[in-house]
Motif scaffolding. Sequence first.
Motif, PDB file in Angstrom:
ATOM      1  N   ASN A 155       0.818  -1.219   0.000  1.00 26.68           N
ATOM      2  CA  ASN A 155       0.000   0.000   0.000  1.00 26.68           C
ATOM      3  C   ASN A 155       0.843   1.257   0.000  1.00 26.68           C
ATOM      4  N   ARG A 156       1.815   1.350   0.889  1.00 27.11           N
ATOM      5  CA  ARG A 156       2.733   2.480   0.953  1.00 27.11           C
ATOM      6  C   ARG A 156       4.124   2.033   0.506  1.00 27.11           C
ATOM      7  N   ARG A 157       4.867   2.974  -0.054  1.00 30.55           N
ATOM      8  CA  ARG A 157       6.222   2.649  -0.497  1.00 30.55           C
ATOM      9  C   ARG A 157       7.225   3.545   0.214  1.00 30.55           C
ATOM     10  N   SER A 158       8.474   3.128   0.176  1.00 30.67           N
ATOM     11  CA  SER A 158       9.585   3.911   0.694  1.00 30.67           C
ATOM     12  C   SER A 158      10.775   3.633  -0.209  1.00 30.67           C
ATOM     13  N   PRO A 159      11.451   4.663  -0.722  1.00 28.52           N
ATOM     14  CA  PRO A 159      12.544   4.451  -1.678  1.00 28.52           C
ATOM     15  C   PRO A 159      13.598   3.491  -1.148  1.00 28.52           C
ATOM     16  N   GLY A 160      14.011   2.575  -2.027  1.00 27.70           N
ATOM     17  CA  GLY A 160      15.062   1.636  -1.658  1.00 27.70           C
ATOM     18  C   GLY A 160      14.579   0.359  -1.009  1.00 27.70           C
ATOM     19  N   HIS A 161      13.255   0.205  -0.856  1.00 24.65           N
ATOM     20  CA  HIS A 161      12.710  -0.989  -0.207  1.00 24.65           C
ATOM     21  C   HIS A 161      11.678  -1.661  -1.101  1.00 24.65           C
ATOM     22  N   LEU A 162      11.605  -2.985  -1.021  1.00 25.58           N
ATOM     23  CA  LEU A 162      10.635  -3.734  -1.811  1.00 25.58           C
ATOM     24  C   LEU A 162       9.212  -3.368  -1.404  1.00 25.58           C
ATOM     25  N   SER A 163       8.352  -3.158  -2.392  1.00 23.14           N
ATOM     26  CA  SER A 163       6.970  -2.787  -2.086  1.00 23.14           C
ATOM     27  C   SER A 163       6.032  -3.262  -3.182  1.00 23.14           C
ATOM     28  N   VAL A 164       4.757  -3.403  -2.809  1.00 25.26           N
ATOM     29  CA  VAL A 164       3.680  -3.642  -3.767  1.00 25.26           C
ATOM     30  C   VAL A 164       2.637  -2.565  -3.531  1.00 25.26           C
ATOM     31  N   THR A 165       2.433  -1.716  -4.526  1.00 29.11           N
ATOM     32  CA  THR A 165       1.476  -0.622  -4.424  1.00 29.11           C
ATOM     33  C   THR A 165       0.706  -0.517  -5.735  1.00 29.11           C
ATOM     34  N   CYS A 166      -0.311   0.339  -5.735  1.00 25.38           N
ATOM     35  CA  CYS A 166      -0.879   0.719  -7.026  1.00 25.38           C
ATOM     36  C   CYS A 166      -0.158   1.992  -7.488  1.00 25.38           C
ATOM     37  N   ASN A 167      -0.348   2.354  -8.739  1.00 25.22           N
ATOM     38  CA  ASN A 167       0.312   3.540  -9.290  1.00 25.22           C
ATOM     39  C   ASN A 167      -0.435   4.776  -8.804  1.00 25.22           C
ATOM     40  N   ASP A 168      -0.092   5.213  -7.591  1.00 25.89           N
ATOM     41  CA  ASP A 168      -0.826   6.313  -6.961  1.00 25.89           C
ATOM     42  C   ASP A 168      -0.644   7.639  -7.688  1.00 25.89           C
ATOM     43  N   GLN A 169       0.524   7.856  -8.249  1.00 29.92           N
ATOM     44  CA  GLN A 169       0.726   9.108  -8.973  1.00 29.92           C
ATOM     45  C   GLN A 169      -0.180   9.155 -10.210  1.00 29.92           C
ATOM     46  N   MET A 170      -0.284   8.039 -10.908  1.00 33.88           N
ATOM     47  CA  MET A 170      -1.191   7.983 -12.054  1.00 33.88           C
ATOM     48  C   MET A 170      -2.637   8.135 -11.598  1.00 33.88           C
ATOM     49  N   GLY A 171      -2.987   7.540 -10.464  1.00 34.14           N
ATOM     50  CA  GLY A 171      -4.345   7.693  -9.940  1.00 34.14           C
ATOM     51  C   GLY A 171      -4.696   9.143  -9.686  1.00 34.14           C
ATOM     52  N   GLY A 172      -3.758   9.893  -9.096  1.00 31.44           N
ATOM     53  CA  GLY A 172      -3.982  11.316  -8.876  1.00 31.44           C
ATOM     54  C   GLY A 172      -4.133  12.072 -10.183  1.00 31.44           C
ATOM     55  N   ARG A 173      -3.331  11.702 -11.171  1.00 30.74           N
ATOM     56  CA  ARG A 173      -3.416  12.352 -12.490  1.00 30.74           C
ATOM     57  C   ARG A 173      -4.793  12.145 -13.122  1.00 30.74           C
ATOM     58  N   LEU A 174      -5.339  10.945 -12.982  1.00 31.29           N
ATOM     59  CA  LEU A 174      -6.649  10.655 -13.559  1.00 31.29           C
ATOM     60  C   LEU A 174      -7.718  11.598 -13.002  1.00 31.29           C
ATOM     61  N   VAL A 175      -7.629  11.897 -11.718  1.00 29.10           N
ATOM     62  CA  VAL A 175      -8.608  12.793 -11.105  1.00 29.10           C
ATOM     63  C   VAL A 175      -8.397  14.223 -11.610  1.00 29.10           C
ATOM     64  N   GLY A 176      -7.133  14.666 -11.692  1.00 29.58           N
ATOM     65  CA  GLY A 176      -6.847  16.006 -12.195  1.00 29.58           C
ATOM     66  C   GLY A 176      -7.367  16.199 -13.610  1.00 29.58           C
ATOM     67  N   GLU A 177      -7.143  15.199 -14.462  1.00 33.69           N
ATOM     68  CA  GLU A 177      -7.631  15.281 -15.839  1.00 33.69           C
ATOM     69  C   GLU A 177      -9.158  15.286 -15.891  1.00 33.69           C
ATOM     70  N   HIS A 178      -9.777  14.528 -14.997  1.00 34.80           N
ATOM     71  CA  HIS A 178     -11.243  14.471 -14.926  1.00 34.80           C
ATOM     72  C   HIS A 178     -11.830  15.837 -14.576  1.00 34.80           C
ATOM     73  N   PHE A 179     -11.262  16.498 -13.570  1.00 34.20           N
ATOM     74  CA  PHE A 179     -11.746  17.826 -13.191  1.00 34.20           C
ATOM     75  C   PHE A 179     -11.497  18.843 -14.302  1.00 34.20           C
ATOM     76  N   ALA A 180     -10.347  18.709 -14.970  1.00 39.33           N
ATOM     77  CA  ALA A 180     -10.012  19.648 -16.048  1.00 39.33           C
ATOM     78  C   ALA A 180     -11.009  19.551 -17.198  1.00 39.33           C
ATOM     79  N   GLU A 181     -11.551  18.365 -17.425  1.00 39.46           N
ATOM     80  CA  GLU A 181     -12.550  18.196 -18.480  1.00 39.46           C
ATOM     81  C   GLU A 181     -13.778  19.070 -18.244  1.00 39.46           C
ATOM     82  N   PHE A 182     -14.103  19.302 -16.977  1.00 40.09           N
ATOM     83  CA  PHE A 182     -15.253  20.132 -16.633  1.00 40.09           C
ATOM     84  C   PHE A 182     -14.896  21.619 -16.576  1.00 40.09           C
ATOM     85  N   GLY A 183     -13.606  21.913 -16.725  1.00 45.78           N
ATOM     86  CA  GLY A 183     -13.178  23.300 -16.627  1.00 45.78           C
ATOM     87  C   GLY A 183     -13.167  23.813 -15.200  1.00 45.78           C
ATOM     88  N   SER A 184     -13.110  22.893 -14.227  1.00 47.22           N
ATOM     89  CA  SER A 184     -13.100  23.311 -12.814  1.00 47.22           C
ATOM     90  C   SER A 184     -11.825  24.091 -12.505  1.00 47.22           C
TER      91      SER A 184
END
Length: 334
Positions: A155-184
């Motif tokens: 769930n959470r990552r820390s540089p230099g250590h093994l982790s399994v997460t989802c692509n949280d940065q991409m997830g945030g981008r998807l929301v930003g693009e979604h709001f931008a579509e509405f001109g918010s």
Amino acid sequence: MARQSAVTLKELAQALELSPSTVSRVLNDPSGIDSRWASPETNQKIYDLATELGYVKNQYAASLRTAKSLLIGVVVPRLQDYVLATMYEGIDEAALEHGYAAVVANSLDQPATHDLRVRKFLDRRIDGLILGDTPFDGATLKSLDKEKVPFVLVNRRSPGHLSVTCNDQMGGRLVGEHFAEFGSKKIFLLAGDHRMSTSIDRTTGFIEALAEQGIHLPVSHIAYGGFDTSSGEKATRDLLDAHGIPEAIFAVNDFAAIGALGVLRERGLKVPEDVKVVGYNDTPLASGVGLTSVHSPMHEIGRRGFDLLLKNIQGEECESVQLDTNLVIRSTSR
């Protein structure tokens, strides 16, 4: 007369006129198809007799022979959190399939409590750890690194250590693009705990996507806190009181988003007509209230976390895993 004690490996071998080592190797093959030790016909005879006589592997004796406990420790902030509970289900399911047992403990995101839980696990000779409560700076991992304990972050990552997460940065981008579509333009961000990668990555991706569309998010429109409903309520009230009504709100956790929905309702604001709201993780509760949310493969993160830990325990080459996300659009942002 009924049998008074469980059949032993030695008794099985004597009945089949085979060596105990051959019987042991066949019964310990997790795939059940390895023919290195005996022919397929002999394999089947071993399985059939073991089933008939009720043979049960003595895991304690096996752990003494292999110097493994077949136990793993799992530390999460709060097991009552649906996201972490679902990941633990995936861990537990995968562990059971490989003959391991997973034991879970809560740290409440307190470093001292985390250290205590980890030490208790190590005292019980666990074979490895799965940690869901690690801050981005990895401060709680120093002793594990020093002692060379196998561990994996989920769930959470820390540089230099093994982790399994989802692509949280991409997830945030998807929301930003979604709001931008509405001109918010006027947007509030409920950013969660600034110490955690889930907050850092989701926030970073969101702000970057808005900036690429020419939308500036003032620092004053970002509220940090927790990932729960009460934190979402407080952050939303504070932002509304300080800056008025936004066009959209992104909360980096579904429960914080649901807290925001409650405050908007009590202020007489309509969703999505007055304010659009998006959460993160796509929990069943999000679906129940029609909340748009970024889908996080929670159960799969848990399963993959155990798989990666097992490779680590066995000394195999390992790399961190990052799973894909997608935006599930529902009524709160249509």
